[in-house]
Design a protein around this motif. Structure first.
Motif, PDB file in Angstrom:
ATOM      1  N   ALA A 153       0.835  -1.205   0.000  1.00  0.00           N
ATOM      2  CA  ALA A 153       0.000   0.000   0.000  1.00  0.00           C
ATOM      3  C   ALA A 153       0.867   1.251   0.000  1.00  0.00           C
ATOM      4  CB  ALA A 153      -0.915  -0.012   1.213  1.00  0.00           C
ATOM      5  N   MET A 154       1.956   1.214   0.771  1.00  0.00           N
ATOM      6  CA  MET A 154       2.846   2.363   0.863  1.00  0.00           C
ATOM      7  C   MET A 154       3.463   2.666  -0.498  1.00  0.00           C
ATOM      8  SD  MET A 154       5.459   2.527   3.986  1.00  0.00           S
ATOM      9  CE  MET A 154       6.875   1.994   3.044  1.00  0.00           C
ATOM     10  N   ASN A 155       3.913   1.604  -1.173  1.00  0.00           N
ATOM     11  CA  ASN A 155       4.535   1.805  -2.472  1.00  0.00           C
ATOM     12  C   ASN A 155       3.536   2.289  -3.503  1.00  0.00           C
ATOM     13  OD1 ASN A 155       7.425   1.109  -2.450  1.00  0.00           O
ATOM     14  ND2 ASN A 155       6.645  -0.731  -1.472  1.00  0.00           N
ATOM     15  N   LEU A 156       2.312   1.779  -3.380  1.00  0.00           N
ATOM     16  CA  LEU A 156       1.285   2.219  -4.311  1.00  0.00           C
ATOM     17  C   LEU A 156       1.008   3.710  -4.137  1.00  0.00           C
ATOM     18  CD1 LEU A 156      -0.154   0.623  -6.442  1.00  0.00           C
ATOM     19  CD2 LEU A 156      -2.071   0.303  -4.897  1.00  0.00           C
ATOM     20  N   SER A 157       0.997   4.181  -2.881  1.00  0.00           N
ATOM     21  CA  SER A 157       0.778   5.616  -2.666  1.00  0.00           C
ATOM     22  C   SER A 157       1.931   6.415  -3.230  1.00  0.00           C
ATOM     23  CB  SER A 157       0.635   5.953  -1.183  1.00  0.00           C
ATOM     24  OG  SER A 157       0.179   4.893  -0.458  1.00  0.00           O
TER      25      SER A 157
END
Lengths: 543, 264
Positions: free
Chosen positions: A278-282
């Motif tokens: 999720a962090m990388n997607l953001s």
């Protein structure tokens, strides 16, 4: 690593940069029966010492469709009937061909190849083209890319033959006989010259015709005058030959249109936990937005691709009603979508590449904020619709547009709220007649439900009672009939006029019922001369 | 009972009242329904930013839909309305018709319909929509008694409604009332048209609305008529259709009146 993809042109070979083409042959193992699981990468089950063939039914006989090295060495060849093959080589292991699974495997490999370039084209049944123009340097040059790709596929048990050339046809011709070659610009003719004519992949009549004419290699054919070849084998073959020799090129048709913007992140160590993903997607969303922002664009369709270390690729698409320009919104839409997936994202041993692309973009029109919060409200509503659509699907969130027709079931069109919100808020609905009770029911059945009417007082009159859903209702008040004729100019075949009645029963329930057909003219007698009784339906319920 | 116990009780009651008042910051915003007795019972009308439930038997679905559409029409006041419904409910009691909604005096342009496949998706979507303060109201139409719609779910909806100020209206078809955190709970049936000559056709929608729960007041049961033109509830008219229409515009009389006034 990020930025725009699809820029053509490479600095060191200015005139005509070689758009790489690559062909991959994975005949035998892709056709093997699968051993559970949905992975495209079936490990090479080295079935030890017995020769293995895959057979398919052709011309009413089982013929060899693909074979392994061992079988080839025992003298078998593709197209040989299975009975003959067994006679030559009794200890044969035989599998049935499965073209559907083959096609799926090829598709899966193509998905995996998306990590090298967004332009991947299928060349069924066993080939792929990759246009690597402008992509090779990201993988350390053409040679390194070829090695990476072949190595990875070979490790997964596929027999691969890959070449790079200036034209797709030339590269495909090369792969039929050699792997790992890189043909520089202008050297196509020299490279393909010594190859046999069968490498061109023309149909068997042409190939055998060339052989009979004594033209064994492509070089032999190229040496003849073009008009001779065309006269004998047709213009299609001449074109193919010219493309193979590097004179002109047939365009490849990539599986997916090139996205407008791509950002991606590669991981030396695969990521598997939800929070990290999720962090990388953001972070990717932020990069994507800043790339789009420079050109004043907003995303209407977003795709996130998750490349798993074992080769499986999962792509998740999110549509939006209006161009998205905020990373937070993108982030939230994907979170909704990922939460609602029926088969959740399975990281397996982790993802080594996450890519976010905007496949459809629009120019963002900056709007001046009104002092009243109207614009703001509409924005919020659109954002809410996007979120709900991301969760349960765009077709399930609808707004309504009035239609110019008298047919009750067609008077309103339900359309996707994401695309038609603005049109729906400005639609002109017919005004209701003041001080009249409602003329149309509040709930309308998609299909009118048949009711049982014992008799009507007068032929064209309303019923005294009727039975609907096994309950008999006594009619207390009636209004009608309202006659609605069907649109004969739109339909072919006989359509019946409907007489609608608004009815209240003894309990106070209100119905909208109709009789299908008029007594005079429309309802004919049947074969025995008995008059056909009209059918009655309940079409809606009033409040 | 001793004085000390009385004072303890009184102080506890006061605390509870303060807690409840603190939670309901939007509770002061009430919308009058138009029906005088009902408004009096509800202390001014239907509370915004709260959950209201309307129950009906399966075959009374259309009446309950009409009633809840009326409530939605009262509380939305020209803001968008999101109507979340279950697929099954549409099969059983028909789809919400926009022409019918327009006939009731509501605006189909402000309506967004969400077709949820099941109760789970419907509940989730309604909770999402309730968090969006651009909306006027959210209608959640559920068929039967799904186990997802329990006290916890109802509490979540209430909290979401309080936080955003959006009114949540639950249409429960073919369900029996259960404990929940709703502000009001109604059971709605269709009512007869007012008695008149049988050849008179029926008039405006009439509901037999029974208020079975009211968190801040008594309950009651009334016959309500929905006035499509004024977009409000009222006591049923004695005569469903006016015998003679009241003249809208009489220029010569108006002129006479102004002359008189001038002269006087």
């Amino acid at each position: 690593m990020g930025g725009r993809a699809g820029e053509r042109g490479k600095p060191h070979t200015p005139p005509s940069p070689p758009p790489l083409s690559l062909t991959l042959e994975s005949e035998l193992r892709s056709s093997r029966p699968r051993k559970g699981g949905g992975n495209d990468t079936e490990p090479s089950a080295s079935s030890a010492d017995t020769p293995t063939v895959v057979v398919a039914k052709q011309n009413n006989a089982l013929q060899i469709y693909a074979l392994d090295d061992l079988a080839a060495r025992s003298g078998l060849e593709i197209g040989l009937p299975l009975a003959n093959a067994r006679a030559i080589c009794p200890e044969l292991t035989v599998f049935d061909a499965d073209p559907v699974a083959d096609a799926k495997t090829l598709g899966d490999i193509a998905d995996w190849c998306d990590r090298f370039t967004p332009l991947v084209a299928l060349d069924p049944p066993h080939g792929l083209y990759l246009d690597i123009t402008g992509c090779a340097h990201l993988f350390g040059g053409e040679r390194a890319l070829l090695q990476t790709l072949c190595g990875a596929l070979t490790r997964r048990g596929f027999v691969v033959s890959a070449d790079i050339a200036g034209t797709s046809v030339c590269a495909r011709t090369m792969t039929r006989h050699a792997s790992g070659k890189i043909i520089a610009d202008g050297e196509e003719a020299d490279a393909v010259g010594p190859l046999p004519v069968s490498a061109l992949g023309a149909d068997s009549a042409i190939t055998s015709g060339l052989r009979r004419a004594g033209l064994k290699t492509i070089g032999d054919v190229a040496a003849r005058a073009r008009h001779e070849i065309t006269a004998r084998f047709g213009a299609g073959f001449t074109t193919l030959l010219e493309h193979a020799l590097g004179q002109g090129d047939a365009p490849i048709s990539p599986r997916k249109p090139l996205p407008d913007y791509i950002v991606e992140k590669r991981f030396p160590e695969p990521v598997a936990t939800d929070t990290v993903i999720a962090m990388n997607l953001s972070a990717l969303a932020g990069m994507l937005v800043s790339a789009m922002d420079k050109q004043g664009k907003g995303a209407r369709r977003l795709e996130a691709s998750f490349f798993r270390t074992d080769g499986a690729v999962r792509t998740i698409t999110v549509d939006t009603g209006r161009p998205v320009t905020k990373p937070v919104v993108i982030d939230r839409l994907f979170r909704e979508r990922l939460d609602a997936l029926n088969d959740p994202l399975d990281p397996g041993f982790g993802f080594d590449l996450i890519r976010l692309s905007a496949s459809r973009t629009e120019i963002v029109v900056q709007q001046q904020r009104d002092l009243d919060a109207n614009v703001h409200d509409n924005d919020e509503l659109a954002a809410l619709i996007d979120r709900i659509a991301a969760r349960i699907g765009g077709k399930r969130v609808v707004v309504h547009l009035p239609q110019d027709t008298h047919i009750p079931e067609r008077a309103v069109l339900a359309v996707s709220a994401q695309h038609h919100l603005a049109a729906a808020t400005e639609a002109a609905w017919p005004d209701r007649i003041a001080s009249e009770p409602p003329l149309r029911p509040l709930r309308l059945f998609e299909r009118p439900e048949p009711i049982n009417v014992p008799f009507a007082s007068v032929p064209d009159g309303p019923p005294h009672q009727f039975t609907w859903r096994r309950v008999t209702h006594a009619v207390v008040r009636v209004e009608g009939p309202e006659r609605i004729a069907m649109e004969w100019w739109k339909q072919n075949g006989e359509v019946l006029t409907r007489d609608y009645f608004r009815i209240e029963d003894a309990e106070g329930l209100r119905f909208w019922i109709y009789r299908d057909g008029l007594y005079e003219g429309e309802l004919k007698s049947d074969a025995e001369g008995e008059p056909v009784l009209p059918k009655w339906f309940v079409h809606g319920l009033f409040a | 009972m001793t004085g000390a116990r009385m004072s303890t009780l009184a102080s506890l009651r006061g605390r509870i009242e303060r807690i409840e008042a603190g939670a309901d910051t939007h509770a002061l915003h009430k919308v009058a329904l138009g029906h005088a007795e009902a408004d009096a019972t509800l202390c001014g009308g239907l509370a915004r930013a709260a959950v209201h439930e309307v129950f009906a038997e399966g075959h009374q679905g259309a009446a309950a839909t009409g009633f809840i559409a009326g409530l939605a029409g009262r509380v939305t006041s020209r803001r968008p309305l999101v109507w979340v419904r279950q697929d099954f409910s549409e099969i059983e009691s028909g789809a919400l018709s926009m022409s019918g909604l327009a006939e009731l005096g509501l605006d189909p342009r402000l309506l967004v319909t969400v077709r949820a496949a099941d109760a789970d998706a419907a509940l989730r979507t309604a909770a999402d929509a309730l968090a969006c303060d651009a909306l006027g109201a959210v209608v959640l139409e559920v068929w039967g008694e799904p186990r997802q719609l329990d006290l916890v779910a109802s509490r979540k909806l209430t909290l979401a409604a309080q936080a955003s100020g959006v009114t949540a209206l639950l249409l429960r078809l073919a369900a029996t009332p259960q404990p929940s955190t709703a502000e009001t709970r109604w059971i709605v049936r269709a009512a007869h048209s007012p008695p008149s000559a049988p050849w008179h056709a029926w008039g405006a929608p009439v509901f037999d609305a029974e208020l079975v729960r009211n968190r801040h007041g008594p309950v009651g049961r009334w016959i309500m008529e929905w006035k499509c033109d004024e977009c409000l509830f009222s006591e049923p008219a004695a005569n469903p259709q006016p015998v003679a229409a009241t003249p809208a515009h009489r220029p010569h009389q108006a002129a006479a009146a102004t002359t008189l006034r001038r002269a006087g």
